[in-house]
Design a protein around this motif. Structure first.
Motif, PDB file in Angstrom:
ATOM      1  N   UNK A  31       0.856  -1.192   0.000  1.00  0.00           N
ATOM      2  CA  UNK A  31       0.000   0.000   0.000  1.00  0.00           C
ATOM      3  C   UNK A  31       0.890   1.239   0.000  1.00  0.00           C
ATOM      4  N   UNK A  32       0.695   2.104  -1.001  1.00  0.00           N
ATOM      5  CA  UNK A  32       1.451   3.348  -1.113  1.00  0.00           C
ATOM      6  C   UNK A  32       0.511   4.494  -0.763  1.00  0.00           C
ATOM      7  N   UNK A  33       0.980   5.427   0.076  1.00  0.00           N
ATOM      8  CA  UNK A  33       0.094   6.537   0.415  1.00  0.00           C
ATOM      9  C   UNK A  33       0.869   7.829   0.647  1.00  0.00           C
ATOM     10  N   UNK A  34       0.199   8.918   0.332  1.00  0.00           N
ATOM     11  CA  UNK A  34       0.663  10.266   0.650  1.00  0.00           C
ATOM     12  C   UNK A  34      -0.334  10.808   1.657  1.00  0.00           C
ATOM     13  N   UNK A  35       0.068  10.909   2.898  1.00  0.00           N
ATOM     14  CA  UNK A  35      -0.826  11.370   3.955  1.00  0.00           C
ATOM     15  C   UNK A  35      -0.940  12.883   3.946  1.00  0.00           C
ATOM     16  N   UNK A  36      -2.149  13.373   4.127  1.00  0.00           N
ATOM     17  CA  UNK A  36      -2.364  14.816   4.210  1.00  0.00           C
ATOM     18  C   UNK A  36      -1.613  15.365   5.423  1.00  0.00           C
ATOM     19  N   UNK A  40       6.491  13.257   3.721  1.00  0.00           N
ATOM     20  CA  UNK A  40       7.090  11.969   3.366  1.00  0.00           C
ATOM     21  C   UNK A  40       6.021  10.996   2.872  1.00  0.00           C
ATOM     22  N   UNK A  41       6.319  10.306   1.784  1.00  0.00           N
ATOM     23  CA  UNK A  41       5.441   9.260   1.266  1.00  0.00           C
ATOM     24  C   UNK A  41       5.697   7.996   2.076  1.00  0.00           C
ATOM     25  N   UNK A  42       4.628   7.237   2.343  1.00  0.00           N
ATOM     26  CA  UNK A  42       4.788   5.986   3.081  1.00  0.00           C
ATOM     27  C   UNK A  42       4.379   4.796   2.225  1.00  0.00           C
ATOM     28  N   UNK A 105       9.986   7.545   2.551  1.00  0.00           N
ATOM     29  CA  UNK A 105      11.084   8.083   1.743  1.00  0.00           C
ATOM     30  C   UNK A 105      11.968   8.966   2.622  1.00  0.00           C
ATOM     31  N   UNK A 106      13.049   9.498   2.052  1.00  0.00           N
ATOM     32  CA  UNK A 106      14.039  10.231   2.852  1.00  0.00           C
ATOM     33  C   UNK A 106      13.501  11.523   3.479  1.00  0.00           C
TER      34      UNK A 106
END
Length: 197
Positions: A31-36, A40-42, A105-106
Motif C-alpha cells: 500500500x502506497x500513500x501520501x498522507x495529508x 514523506x510518502x509511506x 522516503x528520505x
C-alpha cells in the motif's frame, strides 16, 4: 498476467547488511500513500516470513534498511519508491507468519526533526530551501516560484517550517500551489500539475 497501465506489476527489493534481496516472491500486499499534512510518502509492505539462504526474512530485514519499489506498466519499468524501513512488526496471520514493514522516503527525516535557523533580509525562497537541504544532506530540485523574503526566523518542526513558514508565503503571494515529493532521494518542489502523465 501481463503488466499494463491499468494493472502494473510491482517488484520490491531490500538492501540489508550490505546485500540486495528481491523480496517480491514473499510480498502479500503493498500500500502506497501520501498522507495529508505529511511531506514523506509511506509504503506499507506485508511479507510472508520465508527462508532466504537458510535465514528467516524476519532476521534479515531491520529498521533503517533501504527499500526500493519498481512498477512495470507494460511500457516502462521505473522506480516508484525509495526509502527506509521505519518500523516493523511480526505476527501470525492466516496461518502464516507475516512481517509488516512501514517504510518512508528520505523526507521522513525532515518530517520528524526540529530545527532553528535565521535568514537575513533579501534571501530568495529557492536559496532558503537550498540552505535547509544542504544542512540536512538532501539533494534539491526546485522549479517552483521564488520570492525575495524579509528576514526569516524559523523554529520548529522542519516540515512545518518548509511548508508553513517558507513555501506558503510564495503560494500566498503568487497564487501558485506547490507539491513536495522525493524521487530517488532528491527532494522535488514544483508547481502543482507540472508533472508528466
Amino acid at each position: 498476467m501481463e503488466a499494463s497501465q491499468a494493472c502494473p506489476i510491482y517488484t520490491a527489493f531490500v538492501i540489508a547488511g550490505g546485500k540486495k534481496y528481491d523480496i517480491t516472491p514473499a510480498v502479500v500486499e503493498i500500500n502506497i500513500s501520501d498522507q495529508k499534512g505529511q511531506i514523506a510518502k509511506s509504503v506499507d509492505i506485508q511479507l510472508v516470513n520465508v527462508l532466504v539462504d537458510n535465514v528467516w526474512l524476519t532476521s534479515i530485514i531491520k529498521v533503517r534498511d533501504r527499500v526500493f519499489l519498481y512498477a512495470d506498466d507494460g511500457t516502462t519499468k521505473d522506480e516508484v519508491f525509495r526509502g527506509y524501513v521505519w518500523t516493523r512488526s511480526y505476527r501470525s496471520d492466516l496461518n502464516d507468519w507475516c512481517l509488516r514493514l512501514r517504510c518512508y522516503d528520505n523526507l521522513i527525516y525532515l518530517q520528524e526533526s526540529d530545527d532553528s535557523d535565521y535568514f537575513s533580509d533579501g534571501k530568495s525562497t529557492k536559496d532558503v530551501m537550498q540552505s535547509i537541504c544542504d544542512k540536512w544532506g538532501i539533494k534539491l530540485d526546485y522549479t517552483y516560484e521564488s520570492i525575495t523574503n524579509s528576514k526569516l526566523v524559523l523554529r520548529g518542526c522542519l516540515s512545518d517550517i518548509i511548508t508553513d513558514d517558507v513555501l506558503d508565503l510564495v503560494k500566498d503571494r503568487t497564487g501558485t500551489k506547490y507539491v513536495i515529493l522525493s524521487e530517488k532521494d532528491t527532494m522535488i518542489i514544483r508547481p502543482v500539475a507540472s508533472n508528466k502523465t
